[in-house]
Design a protein around this motif. Structure first.
Motif, short mmCIF file in Angstrom:
data_model
loop_
_atom_site.label_atom_id
_atom_site.label_comp_id
_atom_site.label_asym_id
_atom_site.label_seq_id
_atom_site.Cartn_x
_atom_site.Cartn_y
_atom_site.Cartn_z
N TYR A 287 0.84 -1.20 0.00
CA TYR A 287 0.00 0.00 0.00
C TYR A 287 0.87 1.25 0.00
O TYR A 287 0.50 2.29 -0.59
CB TYR A 287 -0.94 -0.01 1.21
N TRP A 288 2.01 1.18 0.66
CA TRP A 288 2.95 2.31 0.70
C TRP A 288 3.41 2.65 -0.70
O TRP A 288 3.48 3.83 -1.08
CB TRP A 288 4.13 1.91 1.59
N LEU A 289 3.74 1.62 -1.50
CA LEU A 289 4.27 1.84 -2.85
C LEU A 289 3.18 2.04 -3.89
O LEU A 289 3.24 2.98 -4.69
CB LEU A 289 5.15 0.65 -3.25
N VAL A 290 2.19 1.16 -3.90
CA VAL A 290 1.13 1.25 -4.91
C VAL A 290 0.36 2.56 -4.77
O VAL A 290 -0.04 3.17 -5.77
CB VAL A 290 0.19 0.03 -4.81
N GLY A 291 0.16 3.00 -3.54
CA GLY A 291 -0.53 4.26 -3.33
C GLY A 291 0.18 5.42 -3.98
O GLY A 291 -0.45 6.31 -4.58
N LEU A 292 1.51 5.44 -3.90
CA LEU A 292 2.28 6.50 -4.56
C LEU A 292 2.09 6.47 -6.07
O LEU A 292 1.86 7.49 -6.71
CB LEU A 292 3.76 6.34 -4.21
N VAL A 293 2.18 5.28 -6.64
CA VAL A 293 2.08 5.15 -8.10
C VAL A 293 0.71 5.59 -8.60
O VAL A 293 0.60 6.36 -9.57
CB VAL A 293 2.37 3.69 -8.53
N LEU A 294 -0.34 5.14 -7.96
CA LEU A 294 -1.69 5.43 -8.45
C LEU A 294 -2.12 6.87 -8.14
O LEU A 294 -2.57 7.59 -9.02
CB LEU A 294 -2.69 4.44 -7.83
N HIS A 295 -1.97 7.25 -6.89
CA HIS A 295 -2.46 8.59 -6.50
C HIS A 295 -1.74 9.70 -7.24
O HIS A 295 -2.37 10.68 -7.65
CB HIS A 295 -2.27 8.76 -4.99
N CYS A 296 -0.44 9.58 -7.42
CA CYS A 296 0.35 10.64 -8.04
C CYS A 296 0.09 10.75 -9.55
O CYS A 296 0.63 11.67 -10.19
CB CYS A 296 1.82 10.43 -7.77
N ASN A 297 -0.70 9.85 -10.10
CA ASN A 297 -1.04 9.91 -11.52
C ASN A 297 -2.55 10.01 -11.75
O ASN A 297 -3.05 9.62 -12.79
CB ASN A 297 -0.46 8.71 -12.26
N PHE A 298 -3.26 10.52 -10.76
CA PHE A 298 -4.70 10.73 -10.83
C PHE A 298 -5.46 9.43 -11.08
O PHE A 298 -6.54 9.43 -11.69
CB PHE A 298 -5.06 11.75 -11.91
N LEU A 299 -4.91 8.32 -10.57
CA LEU A 299 -5.62 7.06 -10.63
C LEU A 299 -6.28 6.81 -9.27
O LEU A 299 -5.76 7.23 -8.23
CB LEU A 299 -4.65 5.92 -10.97
N PRO A 300 -7.43 6.13 -9.22
CA PRO A 300 -8.16 5.98 -7.96
C PRO A 300 -7.39 5.14 -6.94
O PRO A 300 -6.80 4.12 -7.29
CB PRO A 300 -9.46 5.28 -8.38
N TRP A 301 -7.40 5.58 -5.71
CA TRP A 301 -6.77 4.87 -4.61
C TRP A 301 -7.62 5.11 -3.37
O TRP A 301 -8.74 5.60 -3.46
CB TRP A 301 -5.32 5.33 -4.44
N THR A 302 -7.10 4.74 -2.22
CA THR A 302 -7.90 4.80 -0.99
C THR A 302 -8.07 6.21 -0.49
O THR A 302 -8.69 6.40 0.53
CB THR A 302 -7.24 3.95 0.10
#
Length: 504
Positions: free
Chosen positions: A489-504
């Protein structure tokens, strides 16, 4: 500074640096998704260093961070902006006007705000780590458990929200710090910290429960002690004084904590129900955005919104209902199953914490944790560890957040909602690691030159989280599950959130 605090701060600094580096890399390497999110137009010309700052920290400005940055720049212009409380925008705007003012010739206001977010949230996260560790040492009365839980907090599953332009780091620092002060008996200072926390996030109101509970525990402890040592009519007067002081303390504390929420709702009421501005005063680009998206802006010549006519005209409730469709069981739809799966690990930790604590302290729980069985057993010298009687109120608080977040919120928010509000997810995770990981109880790991415990007090042990991650395949299934959850979650959250992809 103690050895443990130094170790935690060093690890927190490393994880913050890695977070900022990784978000810059993934934001540059992956094109932003065209999300249907709040993206206001830029109304000022970029300056020399804006492109560099945007390249370095642009990933921190996505999703709800756009609201906070917009509020810090323009104020509360649109009705739905009032879902975001004012303390964090005030903090970053304050940094812009003071610390980063010398950069105003090279960076636009937007660029300086991004810089303030990156450095400000880094400092706030470090402060929250220190507060979380201090609270853990005091409540758990177990140095190893407190250290391990604080190191886990440094790789929190809500990492991206502690780094980006969100109020989570600020809220966590104030909440953990306020609860530490309350546990130490500094009630007035604790109330101020928890009150300021409510100016950062609405769920700060839940902290009123601590102001009702912890003084009650102290009062009951005093009454039981006085009853065992004193006789005569003075007992009655003493009981009256203790109860009166309890009621006054709780009333004062709850009022102070609720005050920022009430003041902010009053400000929203005055802004939209008795406005003193008109649309002509709004920048044309922002006015065009409002017209195209249907955003309400204050209009002294127009009719007031319908929510102004309610018996209790709360703008926050209106926004959650109309703009975000937040309400009891509204999220229980088949299409939301992926979001429930995203929230499942954090929910599982919360459920395990409540279940394990009840199993170990069923009699204490039946008395609401206010006293222990037996005439000589109080709460002054609790048993060290997660099953400490002092942990009871924190488990209840965590469970309340879990139930409310599951039933009444967008459930995927549960991860950051609980991780920034309660130490319990980190306490139960550390407890499970100590309970199930043999490597944490060996003086040396199975491989040479890797050490989890010092040979003597003069040597500093290796960071146990780093050591376990290094020997991930040798760890127990419980350890792999917990660390796998935190790190992914630490890593995937960075990848998705920082590219306007949905996350938690």
């Amino acid at each position: 500074m103690t050895m443990d605090v130094k170790a935690v701060l060093e690890f927190a600094t490393v994880t913050r640096g890695l977070s900022l580096l990784l978000q810059a890399v993934v934001n540059a390497a992956i094109p932003d998704h065209e999300a249907d999110a709040f993206r206001p137009p830029r109304t000022e010309e970029p300056l020399y260093l804006d492109s560099l700052v945007d390249w370095l920290f642009g990933g921190l400005s996505h999703w709800d961070a756009e609201h906070f940055l917009f509020i810090a720049e323009k104020g509360y212009l649109f009705e739905h902006n009032f879902a975001f409380f004012p303390l964090f925008p005030v903090v970053i705007r304050g940094l812009v006007e003071t610390l980063f003012w010398p950069l105003s010739s090279w960076l636009s206001l937007r660029g300086r705000l991004l810089l303030a977010v990156a450095l400000g949230n880094t400092a706030l996260f470090l402060l929250s780590v220190v507060s979380q560790h201090a609270l853990s040492r005091l409540v758990l009365q177990d140095r190893r458990l407190a250290l391990l839980s604080s190191l886990l907090y440094c790789i929190t599953p809500a990492n991206v929200f502690m780094t980006a332009g969100y109020s989570e780091s600020l809220f966590a620092a104030l909440t953990f710090g306020g609860l530490f002060l309350l546990e130490k008996g500094f009630t007035f200072r604790a109330c101020l910290a928890l009150s300021i926390a409510t100016a950062a996030r609405s769920n700060g109101l839940v902290n009123m429960g601590f102001l009702l509970y912890l003084p009650a525990v102290h009062a009951i402890s005093q009454i039981r002690e006085y009853r065992a040592t004193s006789k005569g009519h003075s007992k009655v007067l003493h009981y009256i004084w203790v109860i009166t002081r309890l009621l006054l303390t709780s009333l004062f504390g709850c009022t102070i904590i609720a005050l920022p929420f009430c003041a902010f709702q009053y400000y929203g009421y005055r802004t939209f129900c008795t406005p003193s501005t008109s649309p002509e005063q709004v920048h044309p680009a922002l006015l065009s955005l409002a017209e195209s998206k249907g955003y309400r802006i204050p209009d002294e010549n127009g009719p007031p919104p319908l929510w102004c006519m309610r018996p209790l005209p709360l703008l926050y409730s209106h926004i959650q209902d109309v703009y975000w469709d937040v309400g009891f069981l509204r999220y229980f739809e088949l299409k939301q199953i992926p979001n429930f799966i995203l929230a499942l690990p954090m929910a599982t930790l919360g459920i395990m914490a409540a279940y394990a604590y009840y199993q170990a302290n069923s009699e204490l729980c039946s008395r609401l944790g206010l006293w222990r069985a037996g005439p000589d057993e109080g709460l002054a010298k609790p048993t060290p560890g997660f099953f400490n009687p002092r942990v009871f109120v924190y488990v209840v608080h965590s469970t309340v957040l879990l139930v409310f977040g599951t039933l009444c919120m967008h459930v995927q928010v549960l991860t950051r909602f609980m991780a920034s509000s309660s130490p319990v997810p980190f306490w139960i995770s550390a407890h499970l690691l100590l309970l199930n990981e043999p490597l944490l109880h060996q003086r040396r790991m199975s491989k040479p030159n890797v050490q989890l415990q010092p040979h003597s007090r003069s040597h500093t042990p290796q960071n146990p989280i780093v050591a376990l991650l290094t020997h991930f395949r040798s760890c127990s299934p419980t350890t792999r599950s917990i660390l796998g959850y935190f790190v992914s979650y630490w890593l995937v959250g960075l990848v998705l959130h920082c590219n306007f992809l949905p996350w938690t």
